[in-house]
Design an enzyme around this catalytic site. Structure first.
Site, PDB file in Angstrom:
ATOM      1  CE  LYS A  24      -2.862   0.643   3.603  1.00  0.00           C
ATOM      2  NZ  LYS A  24      -2.702   1.890   4.368  1.00  0.00           N
ATOM      3  NE  ARG A  29       6.261   6.424   0.932  1.00  0.00           N
ATOM      4  CZ  ARG A  29       5.387   6.243   1.934  1.00  0.00           C
ATOM      5  NH1 ARG A  29       4.246   5.604   1.711  1.00  0.00           N
ATOM      6  NH2 ARG A  29       5.640   6.705   3.145  1.00  0.00           N
ATOM      7  N   GLY A  97      -4.817   7.844   5.746  1.00  0.00           N
ATOM      8  CA  GLY A  97      -3.949   8.845   6.360  1.00  0.00           C
ATOM      9  C   GLY A  97      -2.762   9.126   5.458  1.00  0.00           C
ATOM     10  CD  GLN A 172       0.340   8.348   7.437  1.00  0.00           C
ATOM     11  OE1 GLN A 172      -0.150   9.195   8.178  1.00  0.00           O
ATOM     12  NE2 GLN A 172      -0.262   7.199   7.187  1.00  0.00           N
ATOM     13  CG  ASP A 322       0.654   0.081   9.497  1.00  0.00           C
ATOM     14  OD1 ASP A 322       0.282   0.910  10.352  1.00  0.00           O
ATOM     15  OD2 ASP A 322       1.002   0.411   8.355  1.00  0.00           O
ATOM     16  NE  ARG A 399      -2.793  -1.862   9.002  1.00  0.00           N
ATOM     17  CZ  ARG A 399      -2.422  -2.081   7.748  1.00  0.00           C
ATOM     18  NH1 ARG A 399      -2.537  -3.269   7.220  1.00  0.00           N
ATOM     19  NH2 ARG A 399      -1.928  -1.102   7.013  1.00  0.00           N
TER      20      ARG A 399
HETATM   21  C1  S3P Z   1       2.543   4.835   6.320  1.00  0.00           C
HETATM   22  C2  S3P Z   1       3.086   5.234   7.521  1.00  0.00           C
HETATM   23  C3  S3P Z   1       2.578   4.807   8.832  1.00  0.00           C
HETATM   24  C4  S3P Z   1       1.636   3.623   8.704  1.00  0.00           C
HETATM   25  C5  S3P Z   1       0.668   3.781   7.578  1.00  0.00           C
HETATM   26  C6  S3P Z   1       1.410   3.901   6.259  1.00  0.00           C
HETATM   27  C7  S3P Z   1       3.138   5.320   5.055  1.00  0.00           C
HETATM   28  O1  S3P Z   1       1.874   5.868   9.430  1.00  0.00           O
HETATM   29  O2  S3P Z   1       0.951   3.410   9.923  1.00  0.00           O
HETATM   30  O3  S3P Z   1      -0.218   2.672   7.508  1.00  0.00           O
HETATM   31  O4  S3P Z   1       2.874   4.739   3.985  1.00  0.00           O
HETATM   32  O5  S3P Z   1       3.897   6.301   5.108  1.00  0.00           O
HETATM   33  P1  S3P Z   1       2.608   7.019  10.294  1.00  0.00           P
HETATM   34  O6  S3P Z   1       3.443   7.798   9.376  1.00  0.00           O
HETATM   35  O7  S3P Z   1       1.502   7.838  10.891  1.00  0.00           O
HETATM   36  O8  S3P Z   1       3.393   6.291  11.345  1.00  0.00           O
END
Ligand code: S3P
Length: 440
Positions: A24, A29, A97, A172, A322, A399
Site C-alpha cells: 500500500k 507513493r 492517512g 507520512q 501496522d 486491521r
Molecule cells: C505509512 C506510515 C505509517 C503507517 C501507515 C502507512 C506510510 O503511518 O501506519 O499505515 O505509507 O507512510 P505514520 O506515518 O503515521 O506512522
C-alpha cells in the site's frame, strides 16, 4: 448493510503457497510521484484497494491522466506541480492517512484553495502533525474544527526549504515534507526519527537530489529541488503488512506450512518478523533480491507450538507499527507475559488500536494491563474461547477486522465480525486467500 463474517471453526491443517496484493505504501507513493514526473509511467501489481483508488481519483481531479490497461496502470504526469484544476475542488482521501497527509505536501504551491475530506475514521485523526511543517513551508490551512478534516489548503508562490524535526517516527509526515521539498528553493533538511524509507529510496532511484546520513535513532535527510522527474515504471512487491496476518495464521495453526511469495522485506518494515522470531516463530526469508533499492523475498512460515512472551524493545515499534494487532494475538497464545511499550502512536491509527487490541483480547478471555502507551498481555498457549464474541468495528478499521478473523481461525470460539467491507481499504482479497488456504 455492512456484511458480517461468521466463524465457528478453527482452520484445518494446511500446506499452501500464496501471494498477497501489492504494498500500500509503495502503491500510493508511485501514484503521487508518477503524477509529478514528465510523461508516461507504468505500474504493475498496483494495489487495487480503496486507499489507492482514492489516490488515483485525487490526481485525476488535479488534471492528471490515468489509464487502466489489462495488466498495469499508466499515469501521464505534467511535471512537478503540473496540476490543472477548476475552482472549489474537493479531494477525498477516504480512509487513508497516507494519502491525506502526503498529498498536502504536493499541494504546497496550489494557487487556489483545495478542500480535503475523509471518512469518519480519517476525520477524527490529527492533521496538525503535517499542517505545522507545511505552514512553515508557506501553506495556509482553513478548518471547521482545528487540526481535523475537512480542511482547505492554500499554497504559497514562494516555497522555501526549512529545517524540520520529525520526532514521532511518522513516515507520512517525513514523506509529505519530502514531497513539498520538490517545490522548495534552497535545501530542505529533515531530522527524522526512524520510519519506513520508501520515499527516500524512490527519490534516490529517480535521481532527485537527496543526501541521507543515518545515525542509530535518526536519519538526516537533505533535499534540493530537482529540475524534473523522469517517468518511471515500477513493479509493486507484495505488502508485508498484509502478509503479517498470514504469518501469524500459519504460526498459530496446527502443523501447517505457508509460503508467501514476492513480499517487500524493506528493513524498515519487518519488525513483525523480528518480533515473532524472538518469540520463537519459525520464519525464513528465501530467494532474497533487490529491486530499485527495495528488498524482496519469499517468506516461509512453519507452525510453532512453543511461542514465548516478549518484552518488546521499543526501537522495533516503527518497523511493526501496522502489525501490532496481530502481534498482540500471537502474544495471547504465547507462554508467559508480553510487554509492549512507547506505543501511544497506535491509538492515532484508523481506530485507537492499542485500546481496541486490549479490548478484543479481553473479550477472548485474555488478561491485559493497558496504559495510555503500553500493554501487558498474559499469554496462554492453551487459550480456549468460551463466550461467543461479536465485534462491532465502529470505525470500520480494516486491521481490526483481519486480526479478529485470524483470532477466530486460530483460537476457535463463535465469532461474529462486523464490517467485512473494511478490508477494501488495504486488502480486498484477504478473505479469498483465507478460503484458498482453508480448502483441502
Ligand atoms: C505509512 C506510515 C505509517 C503507517 C501507515 C502507512 C506510510 O503511518 O501506519 O499505515 O505509507 O507512510 P505514520 O506515518 O503515521 O506512522
Amino acid at each position: 448493510m455492512p456484511e458480517t463474517l461468521i466463524i465457528k471453526n478453527k482452520i484445518k491443517k494446511f500446506n499452501k503457497q500464496i501471494q498477497v496484493s501489492g504494498d500500500k505504501s509503495l502503491s500510493i507513493r508511485w501514484v503521487l510521484l508518477a503524477s509529478q514526473a514528465i510523461g508516461k509511467s507504468k505500474a504493475s501489481n498496483l494495489l487495487m484497494s480503496e486507499d489507492v483508488l482514492a489516490a488515483i481519483d485525487s490526481i485525476k481531479k488535479l488534471g492528471i491522466k490515468v489509464k487502466i490497461r489489462k495488466n498495469h496502470y499508466e499515469i501521464v504526469g505534467n511535471g512537478i506541480n503540473g496540476f490543472k484544476y477548476k475552482k472549489n475542488l474537493t479531494i477525498d482521501a477516504k480512509n487513508s492517512g497516507t494519502l491525506g497527509r502526503l498529498i498536502l505536501g504536493l499541494l504546497i504551491k496550489s494557487p487556489q484553495k483545495i478542500r480535503l475530506i475523509g471518512d469518519k475514521s480519517l476525520s477524527r485523526r490529527d492533521f496538525s502533525r503535517i499542517t505545522r511543517p507545511l505552514e512553515r513551508l508557506g501553506a495556509k490551512f482553513y478548518y471547521k474544527k482545528k487540526n481535523k478534516l475537512p480542511l482547505s489548503i492554500l499554497g504559497s508562490r514562494s516555497v522555501k526549504g526549512i529545517k524540520y524535526l520529525e520526532n514521532k517516527g511518522s513516515a507520512q509526515c517525513k514523506s509529505s515534507v519530502m514531497l513539498a521539498a520538490l517545490n522548495a528553493s534552497g535545501t530542505t533538511s529533515i531530522k527524522a526519527k526512524k520510519s519506513r524509507n520508501h520515499t527516500e529510496l524512490l527519490f534516490k532511484y529517480l535521481k532527485i537530489p537527496i543526501k541521507i546520513k543515518k545515525t542509530k535513532n535518526y536519519d538526516f535527510i537533505n533535499i534540493k529541488k530537482p529540475k524534473k522527474i523522469r517517468a518511471f515504471n515500477y513493479q509493486i512487491p507484495g505488502d508485508i503488512s498484509s502478509s503479517a496476518f498470514f504469518i501469524v495464521l500459519a504460526t498459530l495453526a496446527n502443523n501447517s506450512k505457508l509460503l508467501i511469495k514476492n513480499v517487500s522485506i524493506n528493513p524498515s518494515r519487518i519488525g513483525v518478523i523480528t518480533i515473532l522470531k524472538k518469540m520463537g516463530a519459525k520464519i525464513s526469508l528465501n530467494n532474497q533480491r533487490d529491486y530499485r533499492g527495495e528488498k524482496i523475498s519469499n517468506i516461509l512460515i512453519k507452525s510453532s507450538k512453543n511461542l514465548k512472551g516478549i518484552n518488546c524493545p521499543s526501537e522495533l515499534n516503527s518497523s511493526a507499527i501496522d502489525e501490532f494487532l496481530v502481534i498482540f494475538l500471537a502474544a495471547a497464545k504465547a507462554k508467559g507475559i508480553s510487554y509492549f511499550k512507547d506505543l501511544a502512536e497506535l491509538n492515532q491509527k484508523e481506530s485507537p488500536r492499542l485500546n481496541w487490541g486490549s479490548k478484543i483480547l479481553n473479550m477472548m478471555g485474555v488478561k491485559t494491563e493497558l496504559t495510555k502507551n503500553s500493554i501487558k498481555i498474559y499469554g496462554d498457549p492453551d487459550l480456549k474461547i468460551i463466550k461467543p464474541i461479536t465485534i462491532k468495528n465502529y470505525l470500520k478499521d480494516h486491521r481490526i477486522f483481519m486480526m479478529c478473523t485470524i483470532a477466530a481461525l486460530t483460537c476457535g470460539g463463535q465469532w461474529k465480525i462486523h464490517d467485512k467491507d473494511s478490508i477494501n481499504s488495504s486488502f480486498p482479497t484477504f478473505l479469498k486467500i483465507i478460503k484458498k488456504i482453508n480448502i483441502k
